[in-house]
Design an enzyme around this catalytic site. Sequence first.
Site, PDB file in Angstrom:
ATOM      1  N   SER A   1       0.633  -0.817  -0.297  1.00 42.09           N
ATOM      2  CA  SER A   1      -0.332   0.143  -0.209  1.00 42.09           C
ATOM      3  C   SER A   1       0.862   0.759   0.005  1.00 42.09           C
ATOM      4  CB  SER A   1      -0.848  -0.025   1.346  1.00 42.09           C
ATOM      5  OG  SER A   1      -1.477   1.051   1.881  1.00 42.09           O
TER       6      SER A   1
ATOM      7  N   ALA B   1     -12.789   6.180   9.661  1.00 41.51           N
ATOM      8  CA  ALA B   1     -13.331   7.623   9.886  1.00 41.51           C
ATOM      9  C   ALA B   1     -14.754   7.539   8.865  1.00 41.51           C
ATOM     10  CB  ALA B   1     -13.009   8.221   9.058  1.00 41.51           C
TER      11      ALA B   1
ATOM     12  N   SER C   1     -14.286   3.511   4.081  1.00 39.90           N
ATOM     13  CA  SER C   1     -12.472   3.172   3.163  1.00 39.90           C
ATOM     14  C   SER C   1     -12.397   0.946   2.795  1.00 39.90           C
ATOM     15  CB  SER C   1     -10.611   3.366   3.941  1.00 39.90           C
ATOM     16  OG  SER C   1     -11.008   2.716   5.214  1.00 39.90           O
ATOM     17  N   SER C   2     -12.693   0.730   4.037  1.00 36.18           N
ATOM     18  CA  SER C   2     -12.819  -0.788   3.388  1.00 36.18           C
ATOM     19  C   SER C   2     -13.200  -1.444   2.013  1.00 36.18           C
ATOM     20  CB  SER C   2     -12.791  -1.820   5.288  1.00 36.18           C
ATOM     21  OG  SER C   2     -14.009  -1.801   5.354  1.00 36.18           O
TER      22      SER C   2
ATOM     23  N   GLU D   1     -16.593  -9.185   4.370  1.00 33.28           N
ATOM     24  CA  GLU D   1     -16.453  -8.669   5.713  1.00 33.28           C
ATOM     25  C   GLU D   1     -17.394  -9.182   7.111  1.00 33.28           C
ATOM     26  OE1 GLU D   1     -16.300  -4.963   5.189  1.00 33.28           O
ATOM     27  OE2 GLU D   1     -16.167  -4.327   7.235  1.00 33.28           O
TER      28      GLU D   1
ATOM     29  N   ASP E   1     -22.659  -0.526   2.215  1.00 29.84           N
ATOM     30  CA  ASP E   1     -21.681   0.343   1.961  1.00 29.84           C
ATOM     31  C   ASP E   1     -20.463  -0.310   0.978  1.00 29.84           C
ATOM     32  OD1 ASP E   1     -21.624   1.370   4.593  1.00 29.84           O
ATOM     33  OD2 ASP E   1     -19.725   0.262   5.069  1.00 29.84           O
TER      34      ASP E   1
ATOM     35  N   TYR F   1     -20.792  -2.676  17.177  1.00 31.50           N
ATOM     36  CA  TYR F   1     -21.545  -3.042  16.174  1.00 31.50           C
ATOM     37  C   TYR F   1     -22.228  -4.215  16.130  1.00 31.50           C
ATOM     38  CZ  TYR F   1     -22.971  -2.825  11.250  1.00 31.50           C
ATOM     39  OH  TYR F   1     -23.272  -2.515  10.158  1.00 31.50           O
TER      40      TYR F   1
END
Length: 399
Positions: free
Chosen positions: A75, A130, A134-135, A167, A179, A229
């Site tokens: 990355s 955030a 992003s995931s 996920e 998402d 979560y």
Amino acid sequence: MSAISEQSPERLLERFNQKFGRTPEHISTFFAPGRVNLIGEYTDFTGGLVFPCGINQGTTLLIRRTHDHQYRFASTNFDLMAQLNQQEISQTYGDNWINYPLGVLDQFARRGVTLDGFDCLYAGNVPNGAGLSSSASIEVVTAFALNQLLHTELSLLELVRVSQSAENDFVGMQCGIMDQFAVAFAQVGHAMMLDCHTVEHRQVPLNLDGLCIIVTNTNQRRELNESAYNNRVRECQRALELLAPATGISYLGQLLPEQLAEHESLFASDAIPLQRARHVSNENARVRAAVPALEAGDMQAFGELMNDSHDSLRDLFEVSSDPLNQLVRLAREQPTVLGSRLTGAGFGGCTVSLLPASGADTFIRSVGPAYTAATGLTADFYTIQPGDGVRSISQETSL
Ligand code: GLA
């Protein structure tokens, strides 16, 4: 300035060649955006309604097939470069971001697809953790790339499911579909009204007409977010168990506020599931009201629904945090702000605010220092341009 040039196609290709060396095999480049959810929070895993849009920031993936049964991940955001063999890719890699692409590889393997090695370089500019996905952006760009490189011909919706399962099953976060769906199906200039049960979606033009959407990052470190979560998911399941026999609903997203009011006594010793169910049924009602308000240009009403959404996430669903509440409070103290709420999973992360574009500078200049004074943290501000979903960018060789 430097962030942009660091992410330019030439610079990324150069970084790829430095990390993995030059071979005749094609290097393909793909991009998937992050997303911001405008309203409809913590409703997706109940089969409810959400209203997200894609953003301009996202994840670029440069990928090359190697046929050597080795999987190399690097990355531009982190130093780590991992090289895994065929056995190692089926196990999680500590607590690392590489678990997102590994989860996707695992889903392809489970579907009987033969994998024989890749070099992958990820370059992301969505802030991590955030609430801007992003995931999901990493998962979807990986799934989209593998689909193209391996000629698996999965539909975009199947790639969304692959990414969500990565996920759920590999990373262990029991997230809903929002998402990954938003990141895949986003359309420039639009937000999408998505029914997470039927996965029917409608693109709604975001005619902001002199208004703007500002995302503000609390820069609060998120902790214990995954288990908190998953607890919310369980509490919603409990609410459904209690309500289903009396109401005939088969998923919580179907629950109407008036049905809940009628059957509150079922929650005698389950005060928490009752609170969660109240949030979910009201939040779905808010999405149903918000989209026509937007279409009718009634941005005042849209903003009020955003405010109510935050208050419910704070008081009933309990996923806000002090820095988020401070940011929302300070935003709402600005006379021009129409609405402000936390966006995404909460427990830190970002808020989203709706205000006149002409007031954006004043907003940033007022809220930023006041937030620092209240919390000791420094906020980052991004003006959102709703962008397109996952796509192929280019293909070239490095020789
Ligand atoms: C995270 C999850 C989504 C959704 C939101 C809350 O972003 O990944 O599935 O549940 O939280 O709305």
